[in-house]
Design an enzyme around this catalytic site. Structure first.
Site, PDB file in Angstrom:
ATOM      1  N   GLY A 246       8.045 -36.933  67.368  1.00  0.00           N
ATOM      2  CA  GLY A 246       8.115 -37.096  65.918  1.00  0.00           C
ATOM      3  C   GLY A 246       7.608 -35.856  65.191  1.00  0.00           C
ATOM      4  O   GLY A 246       8.191 -35.433  64.177  1.00  0.00           O
ATOM      5  N   GLU A 263       9.302 -43.264  63.131  1.00  0.00           N
ATOM      6  CA  GLU A 263       8.769 -44.543  63.624  1.00  0.00           C
ATOM      7  C   GLU A 263       8.151 -44.243  64.980  1.00  0.00           C
ATOM      8  O   GLU A 263       8.816 -44.286  65.998  1.00  0.00           O
ATOM      9  CB  GLU A 263       9.978 -45.485  63.751  1.00  0.00           C
ATOM     10  CG  GLU A 263       9.663 -46.856  64.131  1.00  0.00           C
ATOM     11  CD  GLU A 263       8.742 -47.421  63.133  1.00  0.00           C
ATOM     12  OE1 GLU A 263       7.612 -47.691  63.528  1.00  0.00           O
ATOM     13  OE2 GLU A 263       9.123 -47.527  61.958  1.00  0.00           O
ATOM     14  N   CYS A 297       6.716 -50.910  70.206  1.00  0.00           N
ATOM     15  CA  CYS A 297       5.847 -50.100  69.331  1.00  0.00           C
ATOM     16  C   CYS A 297       4.727 -50.977  68.806  1.00  0.00           C
ATOM     17  O   CYS A 297       3.629 -50.512  68.530  1.00  0.00           O
ATOM     18  CB  CYS A 297       6.614 -49.574  68.135  1.00  0.00           C
ATOM     19  SG  CYS A 297       8.041 -48.653  68.572  1.00  0.00           S
TER      20      CYS A 297
HETATM   21  C1  UN1 Z   1       9.927 -51.308  68.278  1.00  0.00           C
HETATM   22  O1  UN1 Z   1       9.144 -51.598  69.168  1.00  0.00           O
HETATM   23  O2  UN1 Z   1      10.363 -50.136  68.167  1.00  0.00           O
HETATM   24  O3  UN1 Z   1       8.232 -56.161  65.396  1.00  0.00           O
HETATM   25  C2  UN1 Z   1      10.508 -52.275  67.330  1.00  0.00           C
HETATM   26  C3  UN1 Z   1       8.720 -56.152  66.533  1.00  0.00           C
HETATM   27  C4  UN1 Z   1      10.217 -56.023  66.657  1.00  0.00           C
HETATM   28  C5  UN1 Z   1      10.653 -54.604  66.553  1.00  0.00           C
HETATM   29  C6  UN1 Z   1       9.914 -53.638  67.428  1.00  0.00           C
HETATM   30  N1  UN1 Z   1      10.829 -56.794  65.609  1.00  0.00           N
HETATM   31  O4  UN1 Z   1       8.032 -56.259  67.543  1.00  0.00           O
END
Ligand code: UN1
Length: 511
Positions: A246, A263, A297
Protein backbone atom coordinates in the site's frame (compact mmCIF):
# COMPACT_ATOMS: atom_id res chain seq x y z
CA UNK A 1 -15.45 -30.38 -9.42
CA UNK A 2 -14.73 -30.57 -13.12
CA UNK A 3 -18.40 -29.97 -13.83
CA UNK A 4 -18.25 -26.80 -11.73
CA UNK A 5 -15.15 -25.59 -13.54
CA UNK A 6 -16.84 -26.23 -16.86
CA UNK A 7 -19.99 -24.42 -15.72
CA UNK A 8 -17.86 -21.41 -14.85
CA UNK A 9 -16.04 -21.46 -18.18
CA UNK A 10 -12.69 -22.53 -16.74
CA UNK A 11 -10.65 -24.70 -19.09
CA UNK A 12 -7.29 -26.39 -18.63
CA UNK A 13 -5.53 -23.35 -20.06
CA UNK A 14 -7.18 -19.94 -19.84
CA UNK A 15 -6.58 -16.48 -21.20
CA UNK A 16 -5.55 -14.00 -18.52
CA UNK A 17 -7.12 -10.88 -20.01
CA UNK A 18 -10.48 -9.78 -21.30
CA UNK A 19 -12.34 -6.61 -22.10
CA UNK A 20 -15.57 -8.40 -21.24
CA UNK A 21 -18.26 -10.49 -22.88
CA UNK A 22 -17.94 -13.83 -24.62
CA UNK A 23 -15.59 -12.52 -27.30
CA UNK A 24 -13.52 -10.11 -25.26
CA UNK A 25 -10.81 -12.63 -24.34
CA UNK A 26 -7.34 -11.79 -25.62
CA UNK A 27 -4.78 -14.21 -27.03
CA UNK A 28 -2.52 -13.40 -24.13
CA UNK A 29 1.23 -13.74 -24.56
CA UNK A 30 2.63 -13.47 -21.02
CA UNK A 31 4.08 -16.21 -18.87
CA UNK A 32 2.13 -19.20 -17.62
CA UNK A 33 0.56 -19.16 -14.16
CA UNK A 34 -0.66 -22.31 -12.44
CA UNK A 35 -3.46 -21.98 -9.90
CA UNK A 36 -2.89 -24.40 -7.02
CA UNK A 37 -5.60 -25.47 -4.59
CA UNK A 38 -4.51 -25.10 -0.97
CA UNK A 39 -6.90 -27.98 -0.19
CA UNK A 40 -4.50 -30.62 -1.54
CA UNK A 41 -1.65 -28.66 -3.12
CA UNK A 42 -2.68 -29.85 -6.58
CA UNK A 43 -2.93 -27.68 -9.70
CA UNK A 44 -6.45 -26.69 -10.79
CA UNK A 45 -5.83 -24.99 -14.13
CA UNK A 46 -3.40 -22.74 -15.98
CA UNK A 47 -3.59 -19.12 -17.05
CA UNK A 48 -1.56 -17.45 -19.77
CA UNK A 49 -0.95 -14.07 -18.19
CA UNK A 50 -1.23 -10.70 -19.84
CA UNK A 51 1.96 -9.24 -21.28
CA UNK A 52 2.76 -5.52 -21.30
CA UNK A 53 1.33 -5.35 -24.85
CA UNK A 54 -1.88 -7.09 -23.79
CA UNK A 55 -2.25 -4.55 -21.01
CA UNK A 56 -2.03 -1.71 -23.50
CA UNK A 57 -4.76 -3.27 -25.65
CA UNK A 58 -7.04 -3.51 -22.62
CA UNK A 59 -6.44 0.06 -21.52
CA UNK A 60 -7.16 1.43 -24.98
CA UNK A 61 -10.44 -0.53 -25.11
CA UNK A 62 -11.25 0.77 -21.64
CA UNK A 63 -10.64 4.33 -22.74
CA UNK A 64 -12.92 3.93 -25.73
CA UNK A 65 -15.61 2.36 -23.56
CA UNK A 66 -15.49 5.28 -21.12
CA UNK A 67 -16.33 7.73 -23.93
CA UNK A 68 -19.73 6.04 -24.25
CA UNK A 69 -20.43 4.67 -20.77
CA UNK A 70 -20.08 8.03 -19.08
CA UNK A 71 -23.01 9.35 -21.13
CA UNK A 72 -25.36 6.46 -20.31
CA UNK A 73 -27.79 7.81 -17.68
CA UNK A 74 -26.84 6.59 -14.21
CA UNK A 75 -30.15 4.77 -13.54
CA UNK A 76 -29.70 2.92 -16.84
CA UNK A 77 -26.21 1.95 -15.74
CA UNK A 78 -27.90 0.74 -12.56
CA UNK A 79 -30.10 -1.60 -14.60
CA UNK A 80 -26.99 -3.28 -16.00
CA UNK A 81 -25.71 -3.77 -12.46
CA UNK A 82 -29.11 -5.18 -11.48
CA UNK A 83 -28.75 -7.83 -14.20
CA UNK A 84 -25.23 -8.59 -12.93
CA UNK A 85 -26.70 -9.09 -9.45
CA UNK A 86 -29.37 -11.39 -10.89
CA UNK A 87 -26.89 -13.58 -12.73
CA UNK A 88 -24.64 -13.74 -9.66
CA UNK A 89 -27.64 -15.10 -7.75
CA UNK A 90 -27.83 -17.96 -10.25
CA UNK A 91 -24.14 -18.72 -9.85
CA UNK A 92 -23.87 -18.30 -6.09
CA UNK A 93 -23.16 -21.98 -5.39
CA UNK A 94 -20.67 -22.79 -8.14
CA UNK A 95 -18.77 -19.50 -7.75
CA UNK A 96 -18.71 -19.97 -3.98
CA UNK A 97 -17.32 -23.47 -4.51
CA UNK A 98 -14.61 -22.19 -6.81
CA UNK A 99 -13.64 -19.61 -4.16
CA UNK A 100 -13.35 -22.51 -1.72
CA UNK A 101 -11.33 -24.61 -4.15
CA UNK A 102 -8.93 -21.85 -5.11
CA UNK A 103 -8.26 -20.15 -1.75
CA UNK A 104 -9.50 -22.66 0.85
CA UNK A 105 -12.22 -20.87 2.85
CA UNK A 106 -15.10 -23.15 3.85
CA UNK A 107 -18.12 -23.37 1.56
CA UNK A 108 -20.43 -21.38 3.84
CA UNK A 109 -17.92 -18.54 3.64
CA UNK A 110 -17.40 -19.00 -0.10
CA UNK A 111 -21.13 -18.63 -0.64
CA UNK A 112 -21.18 -15.75 1.85
CA UNK A 113 -18.62 -13.97 -0.25
CA UNK A 114 -20.78 -14.27 -3.36
CA UNK A 115 -23.70 -13.00 -1.26
CA UNK A 116 -21.63 -9.85 -0.59
CA UNK A 117 -21.40 -9.39 -4.37
CA UNK A 118 -25.17 -9.73 -4.69
CA UNK A 119 -25.72 -7.32 -1.80
CA UNK A 120 -23.42 -4.67 -3.23
CA UNK A 121 -25.12 -5.06 -6.63
CA UNK A 122 -28.47 -4.28 -4.98
CA UNK A 123 -26.92 -1.37 -3.14
CA UNK A 124 -25.35 -0.01 -6.32
CA UNK A 125 -28.66 -0.22 -8.21
CA UNK A 126 -30.26 2.04 -5.60
CA UNK A 127 -27.22 4.29 -5.54
CA UNK A 128 -27.51 4.79 -9.29
CA UNK A 129 -30.54 6.98 -8.59
CA UNK A 130 -28.90 8.73 -5.67
CA UNK A 131 -25.68 10.30 -6.93
CA UNK A 132 -26.70 13.41 -5.09
CA UNK A 133 -24.95 16.74 -5.14
CA UNK A 134 -25.78 19.65 -2.87
CA UNK A 135 -27.40 22.93 -3.85
CA UNK A 136 -25.95 25.97 -2.04
CA UNK A 137 -27.31 29.45 -1.61
CA UNK A 138 -25.18 31.90 -3.48
CA UNK A 139 -24.20 35.14 -1.74
CA UNK A 140 -24.88 36.98 -4.98
CA UNK A 141 -28.36 37.95 -6.20
CA UNK A 142 -29.85 35.97 -9.07
CA UNK A 143 -27.16 33.34 -8.83
CA UNK A 144 -27.58 29.66 -8.39
CA UNK A 145 -24.84 27.43 -7.04
CA UNK A 146 -24.76 23.69 -6.89
CA UNK A 147 -22.45 20.72 -7.21
CA UNK A 148 -22.69 17.75 -9.49
CA UNK A 149 -20.84 14.47 -9.72
CA UNK A 150 -19.33 13.27 -12.98
CA UNK A 151 -17.74 9.94 -13.87
CA UNK A 152 -14.03 9.81 -13.10
CA UNK A 153 -12.63 7.46 -15.76
CA UNK A 154 -10.75 4.19 -15.49
CA UNK A 155 -10.44 2.65 -12.03
CA UNK A 156 -7.65 0.12 -11.41
CA UNK A 157 -8.83 -2.51 -8.95
CA UNK A 158 -6.10 -4.60 -7.32
CA UNK A 159 -7.51 -7.35 -5.11
CA UNK A 160 -6.10 -9.87 -2.64
CA UNK A 161 -6.54 -13.65 -2.52
CA UNK A 162 -8.58 -13.74 0.71
CA UNK A 163 -11.72 -12.13 -0.72
CA UNK A 164 -11.01 -12.90 -4.34
CA UNK A 165 -14.37 -11.85 -5.79
CA UNK A 166 -16.36 -9.65 -3.39
CA UNK A 167 -13.78 -6.88 -3.14
CA UNK A 168 -13.86 -6.59 -6.94
CA UNK A 169 -17.63 -6.15 -6.75
CA UNK A 170 -17.43 -3.49 -4.04
CA UNK A 171 -15.34 -1.46 -6.45
CA UNK A 172 -16.53 -2.48 -9.89
CA UNK A 173 -20.29 -2.30 -9.29
CA UNK A 174 -20.16 1.05 -7.50
CA UNK A 175 -17.74 2.37 -10.13
CA UNK A 176 -20.06 1.15 -12.88
CA UNK A 177 -23.09 3.07 -11.66
CA UNK A 178 -20.82 6.10 -11.28
CA UNK A 179 -20.03 5.83 -15.02
CA UNK A 180 -16.51 4.48 -14.61
CA UNK A 181 -14.62 1.67 -16.25
CA UNK A 182 -12.75 -0.90 -14.17
CA UNK A 183 -9.57 -2.77 -14.93
CA UNK A 184 -9.21 -5.60 -12.47
CA UNK A 185 -5.88 -7.08 -11.50
CA UNK A 186 -6.61 -9.97 -9.13
CA UNK A 187 -4.12 -11.73 -6.88
CA UNK A 188 -1.94 -14.21 -8.74
CA UNK A 189 -3.02 -16.78 -6.14
CA UNK A 190 -6.66 -16.60 -7.26
CA UNK A 191 -6.82 -15.97 -11.02
CA UNK A 192 -9.53 -18.54 -11.73
CA UNK A 193 -12.24 -16.97 -9.60
CA UNK A 194 -11.63 -13.71 -11.46
CA UNK A 195 -11.88 -15.46 -14.82
CA UNK A 196 -15.09 -17.15 -13.65
CA UNK A 197 -16.65 -13.80 -12.70
CA UNK A 198 -15.98 -12.52 -16.22
CA UNK A 199 -17.61 -15.61 -17.72
CA UNK A 200 -20.63 -15.26 -15.43
CA UNK A 201 -21.30 -11.63 -16.33
CA UNK A 202 -20.50 -12.07 -20.04
CA UNK A 203 -24.16 -12.51 -21.13
CA UNK A 204 -25.05 -9.17 -19.49
CA UNK A 205 -22.10 -7.45 -21.15
CA UNK A 206 -23.01 -8.86 -24.57
CA UNK A 207 -26.72 -8.07 -24.20
CA UNK A 208 -25.90 -4.39 -23.68
CA UNK A 209 -22.82 -4.17 -25.90
CA UNK A 210 -20.55 -3.13 -23.05
CA UNK A 211 -17.21 -4.30 -24.37
CA UNK A 212 -14.50 -2.56 -22.34
CA UNK A 213 -16.55 -1.60 -19.27
CA UNK A 214 -15.45 -4.49 -17.01
CA UNK A 215 -11.89 -5.51 -17.83
CA UNK A 216 -9.59 -8.15 -16.40
CA UNK A 217 -5.81 -8.28 -16.56
CA UNK A 218 -4.01 -11.12 -14.83
CA UNK A 219 -0.31 -10.45 -14.80
CA UNK A 220 2.79 -10.20 -12.72
CA UNK A 221 2.75 -7.50 -10.05
CA UNK A 222 6.22 -6.36 -11.15
CA UNK A 223 5.04 -5.88 -14.74
CA UNK A 224 1.31 -5.32 -15.16
CA UNK A 225 0.70 -4.12 -11.59
CA UNK A 226 3.59 -1.67 -11.72
CA UNK A 227 2.55 -0.32 -15.14
CA UNK A 228 -0.99 0.12 -13.88
CA UNK A 229 -0.08 2.17 -10.81
CA UNK A 230 2.17 4.44 -12.89
CA UNK A 231 -0.41 4.84 -15.66
CA UNK A 232 -1.78 8.40 -15.90
CA UNK A 233 -4.78 7.10 -17.83
CA UNK A 234 -5.98 5.56 -14.54
CA UNK A 235 -7.09 8.36 -12.19
CA UNK A 236 -7.99 6.02 -9.30
CA UNK A 237 -6.31 2.89 -7.98
CA UNK A 238 -8.23 0.89 -5.38
CA UNK A 239 -6.03 -1.68 -3.76
CA UNK A 240 -6.43 -4.32 -1.05
CA UNK A 241 -3.31 -5.94 0.36
CA UNK A 242 -0.35 -5.53 2.66
CA UNK A 243 0.73 -2.25 4.22
CA UNK A 244 4.12 -2.52 2.49
CA UNK A 245 2.44 -2.76 -0.90
CA UNK A 246 0.00 0.00 0.00
CA UNK A 247 2.82 2.41 0.81
CA UNK A 248 4.45 1.64 -2.53
CA UNK A 249 1.18 2.25 -4.37
CA UNK A 250 0.41 5.44 -2.41
CA UNK A 251 3.82 6.81 -3.39
CA UNK A 252 3.56 5.84 -7.04
CA UNK A 253 -0.01 7.09 -7.47
CA UNK A 254 0.66 10.17 -5.33
CA UNK A 255 3.66 11.13 -7.44
CA UNK A 256 1.35 11.57 -10.42
CA UNK A 257 -1.35 13.12 -8.21
CA UNK A 258 -3.72 10.25 -8.82
CA UNK A 259 -6.15 9.03 -6.21
CA UNK A 260 -5.90 5.83 -4.28
CA UNK A 261 -8.20 3.88 -2.00
CA UNK A 262 -6.08 1.69 0.23
CA UNK A 263 -7.39 -1.23 2.23
CA UNK A 264 -4.38 -2.57 4.10
CA UNK A 265 -3.47 -4.53 7.19
CA UNK A 266 -5.47 -4.79 10.40
CA UNK A 267 -4.60 -5.82 13.93
CA UNK A 268 -8.12 -6.06 15.17
CA UNK A 269 -8.95 -6.51 18.82
CA UNK A 270 -11.99 -7.32 20.94
CA UNK A 271 -12.14 -5.85 24.42
CA UNK A 272 -13.91 -8.26 26.79
CA UNK A 273 -15.09 -6.27 29.80
CA UNK A 274 -15.70 -7.82 33.22
CA UNK A 275 -19.48 -7.69 32.63
CA UNK A 276 -19.41 -9.14 29.11
CA UNK A 277 -21.78 -11.88 28.01
CA UNK A 278 -19.06 -14.50 27.79
CA UNK A 279 -21.04 -16.90 25.60
CA UNK A 280 -21.42 -14.23 22.98
CA UNK A 281 -17.84 -13.05 23.38
CA UNK A 282 -16.47 -16.58 22.93
CA UNK A 283 -18.61 -17.24 19.85
CA UNK A 284 -17.68 -13.92 18.28
CA UNK A 285 -14.00 -14.56 18.98
CA UNK A 286 -14.18 -18.02 17.44
CA UNK A 287 -15.72 -16.72 14.21
CA UNK A 288 -13.45 -13.66 14.18
CA UNK A 289 -10.19 -15.52 14.83
CA UNK A 290 -10.74 -18.90 13.17
CA UNK A 291 -13.10 -17.93 10.33
CA UNK A 292 -11.38 -17.88 6.91
CA UNK A 293 -8.48 -19.56 8.78
CA UNK A 294 -7.48 -16.18 10.21
CA UNK A 295 -7.01 -14.64 6.77
CA UNK A 296 -9.49 -11.78 6.76
CA UNK A 297 -8.36 -8.16 7.03
CA UNK A 298 -10.92 -8.03 9.81
CA UNK A 299 -9.76 -11.21 11.59
CA UNK A 300 -9.69 -10.89 15.38
CA UNK A 301 -6.01 -10.94 16.24
CA UNK A 302 -6.06 -9.70 19.85
CA UNK A 303 -8.36 -10.20 22.83
CA UNK A 304 -7.98 -7.62 25.57
CA UNK A 305 -9.77 -9.23 28.47
CA UNK A 306 -10.44 -8.05 32.02
CA UNK A 307 -8.48 -10.10 34.53
CA UNK A 308 -11.65 -10.93 36.54
CA UNK A 309 -13.08 -12.94 33.63
CA UNK A 310 -9.89 -13.93 31.86
CA UNK A 311 -9.57 -17.48 33.30
CA UNK A 312 -13.18 -18.38 32.44
CA UNK A 313 -13.03 -16.73 29.04
CA UNK A 314 -9.77 -18.46 28.10
CA UNK A 315 -10.97 -21.82 29.36
CA UNK A 316 -14.16 -21.60 27.30
CA UNK A 317 -12.33 -20.34 24.25
CA UNK A 318 -9.79 -23.16 24.37
CA UNK A 319 -12.66 -25.64 24.70
CA UNK A 320 -14.38 -24.06 21.69
CA UNK A 321 -11.14 -24.22 19.66
CA UNK A 322 -10.95 -27.92 20.51
CA UNK A 323 -14.33 -28.43 18.82
CA UNK A 324 -13.30 -26.80 15.52
CA UNK A 325 -13.37 -29.37 12.73
CA UNK A 326 -10.41 -28.70 10.51
CA UNK A 327 -10.72 -30.42 7.18
CA UNK A 328 -11.47 -30.27 3.50
CA UNK A 329 -13.41 -27.00 3.13
CA UNK A 330 -15.47 -28.50 0.32
CA UNK A 331 -17.04 -30.84 2.90
CA UNK A 332 -19.98 -29.26 4.68
CA UNK A 333 -18.91 -30.28 8.22
CA UNK A 334 -15.58 -28.44 8.12
CA UNK A 335 -15.36 -25.23 10.12
CA UNK A 336 -11.80 -24.43 9.10
CA UNK A 337 -10.03 -25.25 5.87
CA UNK A 338 -6.39 -24.88 4.95
CA UNK A 339 -4.44 -21.64 4.96
CA UNK A 340 -3.54 -20.41 1.52
CA UNK A 341 0.05 -21.65 1.28
CA UNK A 342 3.15 -22.93 3.03
CA UNK A 343 4.49 -19.42 3.58
CA UNK A 344 1.43 -18.65 5.70
CA UNK A 345 2.16 -21.63 7.95
CA UNK A 346 5.77 -20.46 8.24
CA UNK A 347 4.67 -16.94 9.20
CA UNK A 348 2.42 -18.44 11.89
CA UNK A 349 5.26 -20.54 13.27
CA UNK A 350 7.67 -17.60 13.19
CA UNK A 351 5.19 -15.40 15.05
CA UNK A 352 4.63 -18.06 17.70
CA UNK A 353 8.41 -18.40 18.15
CA UNK A 354 8.86 -14.61 18.33
CA UNK A 355 6.08 -14.24 20.90
CA UNK A 356 7.61 -17.06 22.96
CA UNK A 357 11.00 -15.40 22.79
CA UNK A 358 9.45 -12.23 24.24
CA UNK A 359 7.94 -14.25 27.10
CA UNK A 360 4.59 -15.32 25.60
CA UNK A 361 2.91 -18.64 26.33
CA UNK A 362 1.23 -20.90 23.80
CA UNK A 363 -2.19 -21.88 25.15
CA UNK A 364 -3.50 -23.83 22.17
CA UNK A 365 -2.65 -25.13 18.72
CA UNK A 366 -0.09 -24.02 16.17
CA UNK A 367 0.80 -27.51 14.92
CA UNK A 368 0.72 -28.60 11.30
CA UNK A 369 -1.83 -31.30 10.61
CA UNK A 370 -2.55 -33.72 7.82
CA UNK A 371 -6.08 -34.14 6.55
CA UNK A 372 -6.65 -37.54 5.01
CA UNK A 373 -7.37 -37.31 1.31
CA UNK A 374 -5.82 -33.82 1.27
CA UNK A 375 -2.21 -34.73 2.02
CA UNK A 376 -0.58 -31.92 0.04
CA UNK A 377 -2.80 -29.23 1.63
CA UNK A 378 -1.81 -26.50 4.06
CA UNK A 379 -3.56 -27.37 7.30
CA UNK A 380 -2.63 -26.06 10.70
CA UNK A 381 -4.29 -25.78 14.09
CA UNK A 382 -5.43 -22.26 14.98
CA UNK A 383 -3.28 -20.95 17.81
CA UNK A 384 -3.94 -18.98 20.99
CA UNK A 385 -1.13 -17.27 22.88
CA UNK A 386 -0.98 -15.30 26.06
CA UNK A 387 1.20 -12.22 25.47
CA UNK A 388 1.84 -8.61 26.41
CA UNK A 389 0.64 -6.00 23.97
CA UNK A 390 4.14 -4.47 24.05
CA UNK A 391 5.84 -7.42 22.31
CA UNK A 392 7.08 -6.32 18.87
CA UNK A 393 5.43 -9.31 17.12
CA UNK A 394 2.03 -8.36 18.57
CA UNK A 395 2.24 -5.03 16.75
CA UNK A 396 2.52 -6.83 13.43
CA UNK A 397 -0.28 -8.32 11.39
CA UNK A 398 0.46 -12.04 11.08
CA UNK A 399 -1.98 -13.08 8.34
CA UNK A 400 -2.71 -16.49 9.85
CA UNK A 401 -4.95 -18.01 12.55
CA UNK A 402 -3.05 -16.72 15.58
CA UNK A 403 -4.92 -15.05 18.44
CA UNK A 404 -3.21 -13.14 21.23
CA UNK A 405 -4.72 -12.89 24.72
CA UNK A 406 -3.81 -9.70 26.58
CA UNK A 407 -4.90 -8.99 30.15
CA UNK A 408 -6.22 -5.65 31.39
CA UNK A 409 -7.76 -4.38 34.59
CA UNK A 410 -9.48 -1.12 33.63
CA UNK A 411 -11.38 0.25 30.63
CA UNK A 412 -8.83 3.06 30.14
CA UNK A 413 -6.01 0.55 30.07
CA UNK A 414 -7.97 -1.68 27.70
CA UNK A 415 -8.55 1.15 25.23
CA UNK A 416 -4.94 2.35 25.49
CA UNK A 417 -3.70 -1.16 24.67
CA UNK A 418 -6.32 -1.52 21.99
CA UNK A 419 -5.06 1.54 20.13
CA UNK A 420 -1.38 0.90 20.72
CA UNK A 421 -0.72 -0.85 17.39
CA UNK A 422 0.16 0.70 14.03
CA UNK A 423 -3.01 -0.58 12.28
CA UNK A 424 -6.58 0.67 12.66
CA UNK A 425 -9.16 -1.38 10.75
CA UNK A 426 -11.77 -3.07 12.94
CA UNK A 427 -12.49 -3.22 16.66
CA UNK A 428 -15.10 -4.41 19.14
CA UNK A 429 -16.08 -4.35 22.77
CA UNK A 430 -18.23 -6.87 24.62
CA UNK A 431 -19.95 -5.17 27.54
CA UNK A 432 -23.38 -4.33 28.94
CA UNK A 433 -22.00 -1.22 30.61
CA UNK A 434 -23.14 1.88 28.70
CA UNK A 435 -20.28 3.93 30.10
CA UNK A 436 -17.75 1.50 28.63
CA UNK A 437 -19.66 1.24 25.38
CA UNK A 438 -19.87 4.98 24.88
CA UNK A 439 -16.26 5.58 25.91
CA UNK A 440 -15.19 2.97 23.35
CA UNK A 441 -17.21 4.76 20.65
CA UNK A 442 -16.18 8.28 21.66
CA UNK A 443 -13.22 10.31 20.31
CA UNK A 444 -11.11 8.89 23.15
CA UNK A 445 -12.18 5.35 22.30
CA UNK A 446 -11.33 3.03 19.43
CA UNK A 447 -9.17 4.62 16.73
CA UNK A 448 -10.36 2.19 14.05
CA UNK A 449 -12.49 2.62 10.94
CA UNK A 450 -14.94 0.05 12.29
CA UNK A 451 -16.00 -0.06 15.97
CA UNK A 452 -18.58 -2.62 17.10
CA UNK A 453 -20.42 -3.31 20.34
CA UNK A 454 -21.32 -6.91 21.20
CA UNK A 455 -20.40 -7.98 17.67
CA UNK A 456 -17.02 -9.34 16.59
CA UNK A 457 -14.49 -7.56 14.40
CA UNK A 458 -15.17 -9.42 11.15
CA UNK A 459 -18.18 -9.99 8.95
CA UNK A 460 -19.11 -6.38 8.21
CA UNK A 461 -22.21 -5.65 6.12
CA UNK A 462 -21.70 -4.01 2.73
CA UNK A 463 -23.95 -1.03 3.57
CA UNK A 464 -21.33 0.65 5.75
CA UNK A 465 -18.11 2.25 4.59
CA UNK A 466 -15.40 -0.41 4.92
CA UNK A 467 -11.84 0.56 5.78
CA UNK A 468 -9.56 1.87 8.48
CA UNK A 469 -7.04 4.34 9.76
CA UNK A 470 -3.29 4.54 10.39
CA UNK A 471 -1.40 1.78 8.56
CA UNK A 472 -4.69 0.40 7.30
CA UNK A 473 -4.43 3.15 4.71
CA UNK A 474 -7.44 5.39 5.28
CA UNK A 475 -9.50 4.14 2.33
CA UNK A 476 -13.23 3.44 2.43
CA UNK A 477 -14.97 1.05 0.08
CA UNK A 478 -18.38 -0.49 -0.36
CA UNK A 479 -21.39 1.30 1.21
CA UNK A 480 -22.27 4.69 2.72
CA UNK A 481 -20.87 7.51 0.57
CA UNK A 482 -17.82 5.57 -0.67
CA UNK A 483 -19.22 6.13 -4.19
CA UNK A 484 -17.99 9.74 -4.12
CA UNK A 485 -14.40 8.61 -4.56
CA UNK A 486 -15.31 7.10 -7.91
CA UNK A 487 -16.58 10.42 -9.26
CA UNK A 488 -15.29 13.92 -9.76
CA UNK A 489 -17.09 16.77 -8.08
CA UNK A 490 -17.93 19.88 -10.04
CA UNK A 491 -19.06 23.08 -8.35
CA UNK A 492 -21.16 25.22 -10.65
CA UNK A 493 -22.38 28.81 -10.29
CA UNK A 494 -24.93 30.19 -12.72
CA UNK A 495 -25.69 33.89 -13.03
CA UNK A 496 -29.23 34.26 -14.38
CA UNK A 497 -29.32 38.05 -13.88
CA UNK A 498 -28.01 40.88 -16.02
CA UNK A 499 -25.42 42.26 -13.56
CA UNK A 500 -22.01 40.84 -12.81
CA UNK A 501 -21.60 41.07 -9.03
CA UNK A 502 -18.35 39.61 -7.71
CA UNK A 503 -18.05 37.38 -4.68
CA UNK A 504 -16.67 38.80 -1.44
CA UNK A 505 -18.21 42.17 -2.45
CA UNK A 506 -15.20 43.06 -4.61
CA UNK A 507 -15.64 46.00 -6.97
CA UNK A 508 -13.53 45.82 -10.07
CA UNK A 509 -14.80 48.49 -12.43
CA UNK A 510 -12.58 50.27 -14.94
CA UNK A 511 -14.51 53.58 -14.72
C1 UN1 B 1 -11.21 -8.44 3.71
O1 UN1 B 1 -10.78 -9.22 4.55
O2 UN1 B 1 -10.45 -7.92 2.87
O3 UN1 B 1 -15.95 -7.65 7.13
C2 UN1 B 1 -12.64 -8.11 3.55
C3 UN1 B 1 -15.59 -8.74 6.67
C4 UN1 B 1 -15.93 -9.05 5.24
C5 UN1 B 1 -14.96 -8.43 4.30
C6 UN1 B 1 -13.51 -8.67 4.61
N1 UN1 B 1 -17.25 -8.55 4.97
O4 UN1 B 1 -14.98 -9.56 7.35
Amino acid sequence: MNAILAKLGIGEVNSGATTGGRNGWLETSGSELVSISPIDGKPIAKVIQASADDYQIVIEKARAAFEKWRMVPAPVRGQVVREIGDILREYKDPLGQLVTLEMGKIMAEGRGEVQEMIDIADFAVGQSRMLYGLAMHSERPRHRMYEQWHPLGIVGVITAYNFPVSVWSWNALIAAVCGDITVWKPSSITPLTAIAVQHIIAPVIDRHGLDGVFNLVIGKGGEVGETMIQDRRIPLISMTGSTAMGIHIAEAVGRRLGRSILELGGNNAIIVAEDADLDMAVRATLFGAVGTAGQRCTTTRRIIVHRAVKPTFVERLVAAYGQVRIGNPLEEGSLMGPVVDGATIESLEKAIAAAKASGGRLLYGGRRITVSGCEGGYYVEPAIMEVQNEYPIVKEETFAPLLYIIECSHIDEAIAKHNDVPQGLSSAIFTKNMHYQEQFLSPIGSDCGIANVNIGTSGAEIGGAFGGEKETGGGRESGSDAWKQYMRRQTTTINWGHELPLAQGIRFDAD
